[in-house]
Design an enzyme around this catalytic site. Structure first.
Site, PDB file in Angstrom:
ATOM      1  N   ARG A 230       0.845  -1.194   0.000  1.00 44.28           N
ATOM      2  CA  ARG A 230       0.000   0.000   0.000  1.00 44.28           C
ATOM      3  C   ARG A 230       0.878   1.241   0.000  1.00 44.28           C
ATOM      4  O   ARG A 230       1.870   1.318   0.725  1.00 44.28           O
ATOM      5  CB  ARG A 230      -0.900   0.043   1.254  1.00 44.28           C
ATOM      6  CG  ARG A 230      -1.982  -1.028   1.293  1.00 44.28           C
ATOM      7  CD  ARG A 230      -3.075  -0.768   0.270  1.00 44.28           C
ATOM      8  NE  ARG A 230      -4.178  -1.708   0.412  1.00 44.28           N
ATOM      9  CZ  ARG A 230      -4.237  -2.884  -0.193  1.00 44.28           C
ATOM     10  NH1 ARG A 230      -3.242  -3.273  -0.969  1.00 44.28           N
ATOM     11  NH2 ARG A 230      -5.286  -3.668  -0.021  1.00 44.28           N
ATOM     12  N   GLU A 259      -2.359   7.916  -6.545  1.00 40.09           N
ATOM     13  CA  GLU A 259      -2.200   7.245  -7.837  1.00 40.09           C
ATOM     14  C   GLU A 259      -3.155   7.851  -8.848  1.00 40.09           C
ATOM     15  O   GLU A 259      -4.320   8.101  -8.517  1.00 40.09           O
ATOM     16  CB  GLU A 259      -2.453   5.738  -7.674  1.00 40.09           C
ATOM     17  CG  GLU A 259      -1.439   5.080  -6.752  1.00 40.09           C
ATOM     18  CD  GLU A 259      -1.636   3.574  -6.596  1.00 40.09           C
ATOM     19  OE1 GLU A 259      -2.573   3.030  -7.228  1.00 40.09           O
ATOM     20  OE2 GLU A 259      -0.864   2.936  -5.874  1.00 40.09           O
ATOM     21  N   HIS A 278       1.388   0.145 -10.169  1.00 40.69           N
ATOM     22  CA  HIS A 278       0.457  -0.696  -9.421  1.00 40.69           C
ATOM     23  C   HIS A 278       0.079  -1.939 -10.233  1.00 40.69           C
ATOM     24  O   HIS A 278      -1.087  -2.190 -10.546  1.00 40.69           O
ATOM     25  CB  HIS A 278      -0.801   0.092  -9.042  1.00 40.69           C
ATOM     26  CG  HIS A 278      -1.490  -0.473  -7.830  1.00 40.69           C
ATOM     27  ND1 HIS A 278      -2.163   0.304  -6.931  1.00 40.69           N
ATOM     28  CD2 HIS A 278      -1.599  -1.737  -7.358  1.00 40.69           C
ATOM     29  CE1 HIS A 278      -2.669  -0.455  -5.968  1.00 40.69           C
ATOM     30  NE2 HIS A 278      -2.334  -1.710  -6.213  1.00 40.69           N
TER      31      HIS A 278
END
Length: 525
Positions: A230, A259, A278
């Protein structure tokens, strides 16, 4: 027959499973307006991250019974609004476990051998072997922060590379770690010892900025950091500083505080950090896995069966909920208290339910206790459907005892782990803790309580009160519990203000105080 809406490009394997039992409409690209228009006709909805399931959508979803998120995060779903309407929300926490595990290893290998940097030079026509000399994984120490499904998977694979694995996880017992071939250590020891450090913790108030410049300065200058968990656990600005100043050797990062990663992020211009957008769950197999998981969950829910991956509490008839809610709240707070009292992770938990409440559903009370134990440990939404499932994965063994016979109170709940036990009851509908490790008390589990076993002599209570007052911490309630232990009492203070670690440390430095344990209920700080 139920009608299912599959949005956002769900993998076909899950769709086919659903089509065997239900009517399924696939709409890969839905605007917010289109979703609002068509949602009333569907009983179940499957989304990934594109569709926003807002309160407005849910208010129009008059037939909706379940929402399936094909993935882990449910930020695009209004969970409180869904819960209020009795709509179950499920996700797929296991479907991408292997993908995230393997991506972690890909990042570890890449940062150890400078693979992306070398690839870039090659594509630009260069050839520079000396510049990209790397390091081997063999005989190195890997520090794993968080031994959940993914952390355990990384630890297992690291051992096949002849790495020694140490780990930090305050919620995993030494026995569980030993079964994984891992040694549990304190966080500072991990920082000081490891050659590679990989993060697999949830992002919580406790783990946010867990690794900042202060921690990086404890590390070896040759260490390499990996974060595929995370964003926000590693402070990005501090990481950039540590990489620029060669405080650490390198990093590989897949997740970010915000993000997409800001185009002006200082991380983008550093040669000793590998960045991926990601990609932890971005494999064909993972997308199939989450699709199939969610499809099976929807089938179970629509058949009236429990779903282990529910992220909110399923609908309970109002008359039942009214009766049991006070006891469930009490049980959850007893679980939180027990967790705080235990210095070691809980591996064996005993829940005793005595009185008339034993006739109802004592197992539901045990689940509430587990919910209290796990709620601060996991980023997963712990609830009455998944608490037992999550506890089993954390190596917690539950034993239950129930009896209609009670002692001094008509109904009691007692939770025990190791040498610690806590007993609670209700005064009317108000929760009370009445016994802590054989010390009789009468404590309202308020926003936060401070538990201090101490020597039974004059001035101790005043000493603690004066110390807290000097930090402007108000005491709104106080109990002193006695037991058969000669010379020892238990002070329990209900406090209205946050208490820092610094203040706790000062309390414990008193020669009269054996320990000081702060328990914050309802996410109080």
């Amino acid at each position: 027959m139920y009608n299912i809406l599959a949005a956002d490009g769900i993998a076909g394997e899950g769709i086919e499973i659903l089509k065997e039992k239900f009517n399924v409409e696939v709409r890969d690209k839905l605007s917010a307006e289109e979703l609002l228009e068509i949602i009333p006709q569907f009983d179940a909805l499957i989304v990934r991250s594109a569709s926003k399931v807002t309160a407005e959508v849910l208010n129009r979803a008059e037939n909706l019974k379940i929402i399936g998120r094909a993935g882990v995060g449910v930020d695009n779903i209004d969970i409180p609004a869904a819960t209020e309407r009795g709509i179950i929300v499920i996700n797929s926490p296991d479907g991408n476990t292997i993908a995230a595990t393997e991506h972690t290893f890909a990042m570890m290998l890449s940062v150890s051998r400078n693979i992306p940097q070398a690839n870039k030079v090659m594509h630009e026509g260069g050839w520079d072997r000396k510049k990209f000399v790397g390091v081997e994984l063999r005989n190195k120490i890997l520090g794993v922060i968080g031994l959940g499904r993914i952390g355990a998977g990384v630890a297992k694979r690291a051992q096949s590379f002849d790495m020694k694995v140490i780990a930090y996880d305050p919620f995993v017992s030494a026995e569980r770690a030993e079964s994984l071939g891992v040694k549990i250590v304190e966080l500072d020891e991990l920082f000081q010892t490891a050659d590679f450090i990989t993060v697999h913790m949830p992002l919580t108030k406790k783990t946010e900025n867990m690794i900042s410049l202060e921690q990086m300065k404890l590390m070896k200058p040759t260490v390499r950091l990996i974060n595929c968990a995370r964003g926000g656990i590693i402070n990005e600005a501090d990481l950039a500083t540590a990489l620029q100043e060669k405080i650490i050797a390198g990093a590989a990062i897949d997740v970010y505080t915000s993000e997409p990663l800001d185009e002006n992020s200082p991380l983008r211009n550093l040669p000793n950090v590998i960045l991926t957008p990601h990609l932890g769950a971005s494999t064909v197999e993972a997308q199939i896995g989450v699709s199939v998981d969610v499809a099976k969950g929807i089938i179970s829910a629509l058949n009236g069966e429990p779903v282990a991956t529910a992220v909110n509490m399923p609908h309970i008839p109002p008359h039942v909920l009214k009766k049991i809610t006070p006891y469930l709240t009490l049980a959850e707070r007893l679980g939180k208290t027990l967790t705080a009292l235990n210095k070691e992770p809980i591996s064996n938990l005993k829940v005793e339910v005595n009185g008339k409440i034993a006739e109802d559903n004592p197992s539901l009370i045990s689940t509430a206790v587990l919910k209290g134990i796990l709620s601060d440990a996991l980023d997963t939404h712990v609830n009455f459907v998944n608490a037992n499932f999550l506890a089993e994965g954390r190596g917690i063994h539950l034993s239950e005892v129930s009896s209609r016979i009670s002692g001094d109170f008509s109904n009691t709940i007692t939770v025990t782990a190791g040498e610690n036990s806590v007993t609670g009851t209700l005064f009317g509908n108000e929760a009370r803790i009445v016994l802590i490790n054989n010390f009789r008390v009468d404590v309202d589990p308020h926003a936060r309580i401070l538990i201090c076993p101490h020597i039974n002599r004059p001035g101790v209570i005043g000493e603690v009160g004066t110390l807290l007052a000097s930090y402007k911490i108000n005491i709104s309630g106080m109990q002193v519990g006695k037991s058969d232990i000669g010379g020892t009492n238990l002070m329990v203070l209900t406090v209205d203000n946050p208490i820092s670690a610094e203040v706790i440390e000062k309390v414990t430095k008193s020669e009269s105080i054996f320990d000081a344990v702060l328990i914050a209920f309802d996410n109080a700080q």
